[in-house]
Scaffold this active site. Structure first.
Site, PDB file in Angstrom:
ATOM      1  N   TRP A 152       0.850  -1.246   0.125  1.00 60.67           N
ATOM      2  CA  TRP A 152       0.134   0.057   0.130  1.00 60.67           C
ATOM      3  C   TRP A 152       0.772   1.254  -0.090  1.00 60.67           C
ATOM      4  CZ3 TRP A 152      -1.278  -4.501   2.874  1.00 60.67           C
ATOM      5  CH2 TRP A 152      -2.544  -5.026   2.627  1.00 60.67           C
ATOM      6  N   ARG A 181      -4.387   6.154  -2.588  1.00 59.03           N
ATOM      7  CA  ARG A 181      -2.760   5.752  -2.432  1.00 59.03           C
ATOM      8  C   ARG A 181      -1.965   6.575  -3.424  1.00 59.03           C
ATOM      9  NH1 ARG A 181      -4.210  -0.623  -3.361  1.00 59.03           N
ATOM     10  NH2 ARG A 181      -5.518  -0.912  -1.703  1.00 59.03           N
ATOM     11  N   ALA A 231     -14.023 -11.884   5.007  1.00 59.43           N
ATOM     12  CA  ALA A 231     -13.753 -10.752   4.776  1.00 59.43           C
ATOM     13  C   ALA A 231     -13.630 -10.513   3.204  1.00 59.43           C
ATOM     14  CB  ALA A 231     -12.710 -10.061   5.330  1.00 59.43           C
TER      15      ALA A 231
HETATM   16  N1  PHE Z   1      -7.919  -4.693   1.448  1.00 52.59           N
HETATM   17  C1  PHE Z   1      -7.643  -5.421   0.492  1.00 52.59           C
HETATM   18  C2  PHE Z   1      -6.848  -4.639  -0.505  1.00 52.59           C
HETATM   19  O1  PHE Z   1      -7.123  -3.355  -0.835  1.00 52.59           O
HETATM   20  C3  PHE Z   1      -8.552  -6.283  -0.147  1.00 52.59           C
HETATM   21  C4  PHE Z   1      -9.222  -7.189   0.694  1.00 52.59           C
HETATM   22  C5  PHE Z   1     -10.217  -7.094   1.651  1.00 52.59           C
HETATM   23  C6  PHE Z   1      -8.424  -8.627   0.641  1.00 52.59           C
HETATM   24  C7  PHE Z   1     -10.703  -7.879   2.634  1.00 52.59           C
HETATM   25  C8  PHE Z   1      -9.115  -9.525   1.802  1.00 52.59           C
HETATM   26  C9  PHE Z   1      -9.968  -9.042   2.474  1.00 52.59           C
HETATM   27  O2  PHE Z   1      -6.243  -4.718  -1.475  1.00 52.59           O
END
Ligand code: PHE
Length: 346
Positions: free
Chosen positions: A156, A202, A313
């Site tokens: 990120w 980002r 999730a």
């Molecule tokens: N937050 C992750 C992303 O931005 C996506 C994700 C969310 C993956 C929940 C797994 C579970 O790439």
């Protein structure tokens, strides 16, 4: 006689107060000032009175007459003025001119797609919540099993925010909606089913598939006995709702620090049905989101007993979903504010 004249005066004045056009004004004049009006007759009858009465009554009768005449003239000019004004307006107002159409707005294509996605989950019993766009390191990373200095942070590219009295690096624009997994678990108890749409940021070099500002939809389900089968069933139902009931789905291993196991979900290409085309880059598959079982460390981090509770999730990019659904090949078109583009999504 005097009484009669006074009565006549007040009746005439009261009637005149009701008069508001030229025709009624003329009627009024004939009634109260005309040859055969009561007033005129009274004045003519003066001849029968003796000299002293004649003087007194005559005086009053003439006063009444003069008053009514003056009031008549005043009313007449008032009505004339009103008529003229009305005609002036009518000349300026071309009632045959077609009306100007009011521009009707529409929702932005991303708002529309977010609505559809969220609606699909709402139908499965999910609540919809939103969270802060300025986050803390704790929620964006630490409680998601991404400790400081962990190489997973490289995934990120982060905008940090300066806040007085807070060390640099603590406040940031959220890089994903996943911090809401933690916030929702903290403030409620299982069973949990939520989706979280929202803006994320980002530090990207912008190109056809990357924007520094974009929209994610997070999902979280926590309960007793939830398994990967629930994850697959739920996300397959979602894919059918948004991309068509005939879609096939594919889950492959992927890594996200806050899920274990983690997966990347794909659907068979709805344009070529898996045969291979430009949209799916000739693979037959379109990757649409990241997902996985909530990592026990994330559950324990908010005080949940991970031997009782499990959960899954997922997170997807609304722009990507919209691009795949509508065959748009450049993410930048969403925010370039070109109405020729935006108007296509009614
Ligand atoms: N937050 C992750 C992303 O931005 C996506 C994700 C969310 C993956 C929940 C797994 C579970 O790439």
């Amino acid at each position: 006689m005097i009484e009669q004249l006074e009565e006549l005066r007040s009746k005439a004045l009261a009637d005149l107060g009701q008069v508001d056009d030229a025709k009624r004004l003329e009627d009024w004049r004939v009634t109260y000032l005309g040859k055969r009006s009561a007033l005129n007759q009274a004045l003519r009858g003066l001849a029968t009175l003796d000299a002293s009465d004649r003087r007194v009554v005559g005086q009053i009768g003439n006063d009444v007459k003069r008053l009514l005449e003056a009031e008549f003239v005043a009313r007449q000019s008032q009505i004339d003025r009103k008529t003229r004004e009305f005609e002036l307006v009518r000349e300026r107002l071309d009632v045959t001119l077609p009306g100007r159409p009011l521009p009707v707005g529409q929702v932005h294509p991303i708002t529309k797609v977010v609505g559809e996605i969220v609606e699909a989950f709402h139908g499965l019993g999910y609540d919809i919540v939103e969270g802060p766009e300025v986050e803390t390191d704790k929620y964006n990373f630490a409680l998601l099993n991404i400790p400081a200095e962990h190489p997973a942070r490289d995934r990120w590219d982060t905008f940090y925010v300066k806040t007085d009295g807070v060390p640099i690096g603590q406040h940031l624009l959220r890089t994903h909606t996943s911090p809401m997994q933690v916030r929702v678990m903290e403030r409620s108890r299982p069973p949990i089913r939520v989706v979280v749409p929202g803006r994320c940021y980002r530090y990207e070099a912008t190109d056809a598939t990357h924007e520094s500002e974009f929209t994610q939809i997070e999902g979280l389900a926590v309960d007793e006995h939830l398994t990967f089968a629930d994850l697959k069933g739920t996300l397959t139902a979602f894919a059918h709702a948004v991309f068509g009931a005939e879609r096939r789905t594919r889950f492959r291993v992927d890594f996200f620090p806050f899920v274990e196991p983690g997966a990347e979900m794909a659907i068979d290409c709805h344009v070529c049905h898996g045969a291979g085309c430009r949209l799916c880059k000739h693979t037959g598959w379109l990757e649409i989101m990241g997902a996985g079982m909530v990592h026990p460390r994330v559950l324990e981090g908010v005080g949940y007993d991970s031997s009782t509770y499990t959960g899954f999730a997922f997170g997807m990019g609304a722009e990507r979903i919209a691009m795949l659904k509508y065959g748009i090949d450049d993410i930048r078109t969403f925010y370039a504010n070109d109405l020729r583009f935006l108007r296509q999504f009614r």
